[in-house]
Design an enzyme around this catalytic site. Sequence first.
Site, mmCIF file in Angstrom:
data_model
loop_
_atom_site.group_PDB
_atom_site.id
_atom_site.type_symbol
_atom_site.label_atom_id
_atom_site.label_comp_id
_atom_site.label_asym_id
_atom_site.label_seq_id
_atom_site.Cartn_x
_atom_site.Cartn_y
_atom_site.Cartn_z
ATOM 1 C CE LYS A 88 -3.583 -9.323 -5.183
ATOM 2 N NZ LYS A 88 -4.656 -9.003 -4.333
ATOM 3 C CE LYS A 147 -4.084 -1.856 0.186
ATOM 4 N NZ LYS A 147 -5.016 -1.826 -0.880
ATOM 5 C CE LYS A 203 -12.445 -6.180 -4.804
ATOM 6 N NZ LYS A 203 -12.588 -6.220 -3.385
HETATM 7 P P1 TYM Z 1 -10.390 -8.577 -1.065
HETATM 8 O O1 TYM Z 1 -11.635 -7.779 -1.134
HETATM 9 O O2 TYM Z 1 -9.167 -8.036 -1.706
HETATM 10 O O3 TYM Z 1 -10.649 -10.014 -1.659
HETATM 11 C C1 TYM Z 1 -11.717 -10.838 -1.194
HETATM 12 C C2 TYM Z 1 -11.309 -12.279 -1.234
HETATM 13 O O4 TYM Z 1 -10.897 -12.643 -2.552
HETATM 14 C C3 TYM Z 1 -9.612 -13.217 -2.508
HETATM 15 N N1 TYM Z 1 -8.874 -12.852 -3.727
HETATM 16 C C4 TYM Z 1 -8.200 -13.728 -4.490
HETATM 17 N N2 TYM Z 1 -8.028 -15.046 -4.358
HETATM 18 C C5 TYM Z 1 -7.309 -15.657 -5.326
HETATM 19 N N3 TYM Z 1 -6.774 -15.022 -6.390
HETATM 20 C C6 TYM Z 1 -6.929 -13.700 -6.558
HETATM 21 N N4 TYM Z 1 -6.419 -13.085 -7.613
HETATM 22 C C7 TYM Z 1 -7.664 -12.987 -5.570
HETATM 23 N N5 TYM Z 1 -7.997 -11.685 -5.412
HETATM 24 C C8 TYM Z 1 -8.734 -11.614 -4.265
HETATM 25 C C9 TYM Z 1 -8.937 -12.638 -1.281
HETATM 26 O O5 TYM Z 1 -7.909 -13.478 -0.817
HETATM 27 C C10 TYM Z 1 -10.092 -12.569 -0.319
HETATM 28 O O6 TYM Z 1 -10.272 -13.808 0.298
HETATM 29 N N6 TYM Z 1 -8.902 -7.730 3.554
HETATM 30 C C11 TYM Z 1 -9.810 -8.518 2.759
HETATM 31 C C12 TYM Z 1 -11.266 -8.377 3.198
HETATM 32 C C13 TYM Z 1 -11.472 -8.776 4.612
HETATM 33 C C14 TYM Z 1 -11.517 -10.100 5.108
HETATM 34 C C15 TYM Z 1 -11.691 -9.973 6.517
HETATM 35 C C16 TYM Z 1 -11.418 -11.364 4.519
HETATM 36 C C17 TYM Z 1 -11.626 -7.918 5.655
HETATM 37 N N7 TYM Z 1 -11.740 -8.626 6.808
HETATM 38 C C18 TYM Z 1 -11.788 -11.091 7.334
HETATM 39 C C19 TYM Z 1 -11.531 -12.487 5.362
HETATM 40 C C20 TYM Z 1 -11.690 -12.332 6.740
HETATM 41 C C21 TYM Z 1 -9.685 -8.055 1.342
HETATM 42 O O7 TYM Z 1 -9.318 -6.938 1.077
HETATM 43 O O8 TYM Z 1 -10.085 -8.958 0.434
#
Ligand code: TYM
Length: 329
Positions: free
Chosen positions: A194, A111, A197
Amino acid sequence: METVLSGIRSTGNLHLGNYFGALKNFIRMQHEHNCYFFIADYHSLTTHPTPADLHGNVKQVLAEYLASGIDPEIATIYIQSDLPEVAELYLLLNMNAYIGELERTTTFKDKIRNQPDNVNAGLLTYPVLMAADIIIHNASKVPVGKDQEQNLEMAKKFARRFNHMYGVEYFTEPAAYNFGENLVKIPGLDGTGKMGKSEGNGIYLCDPDKEIRKKVMRAVTDTGPTEPNSPISEPVRNLFALMEVVSDHDAIAKFKEDYANCTIRYGDLKKHLAEDICKFVAPIRERIEDIKNNDVYLGRVAKMGAEKARESASKTIREVREIIGFKAF
Ligand code: TYM
């Protein structure tokens, strides 16, 4: 029965990485376990959305969750900011989270690189809020993609530290979960890294067919194999990785064979991949549109989820306050 929790930030639409990295596992688990799924809108504030965008994004992501197959009658689906208990637990956990360990997390370092003009304290303590999300329900299994592995390790550490500090066995130590297999990393279409977003390399569950075809046909490849059985470059490996999640085994085997004997035409592979992605995405996209237009239904789902989630969260906060030593006069 175990408690399972997963979440997503409300900073953009759901892409294939979110679906195959986390959501699919969660959907498979919702019938057997006590499942919570939430939309992390507090977390999204680290990027300073406008009030109108904040609400619009939450609505879109909620519709996308439901359209993907989360059943609100079975799993508890809620919006993070509907649970003020999470903010309280976050505050309490922050007292036992050390600046050094937070500064060392990969996501924080990323970040700092990506948004150097907005390195706020919320970014530093992001893993603490994530830990609060998870342990507020005492979740033991957390379906996430590979990119969240370190944050899950930190959640485990904060749970253990709390227990140790107060001499209790209160919080369950959560674990990142993918059915006993390695966590998944779905690649993007830009050749490396990967799908994400902020990377602009993704296919979204709300993308129209035309957009999907355009994105896939533009995906990075290489100049093609020149010798039989030559190693596969990263961009091409990534296209095969995407095929692994949407295409059938025969098609994958055929293109792998074509690669091995140097007859592969990337154009054909891309066309095949694009059609398979379209087939997968189209029904979800249609459901997203239907659900998004149904404000009454969305409102009912959010209210029901908030009520169910608050039951568990308020019990935790009550007990945690007691353990810490807050007492009424
Ligand atoms: P976020 O919103 O970036 O992504 C949500 C979920 O999608 C998975 N993910 C991926 N998995 C595989 N390949 C990819 N290219 C890929 N891109 C995203 C992420 O691993 C995630 O599981 N910090 C978290 C949100 C969050 C959260 C939590 C998740 C907040 N509190 C507690 C689990 C438990 C996040 O930004 O995910």
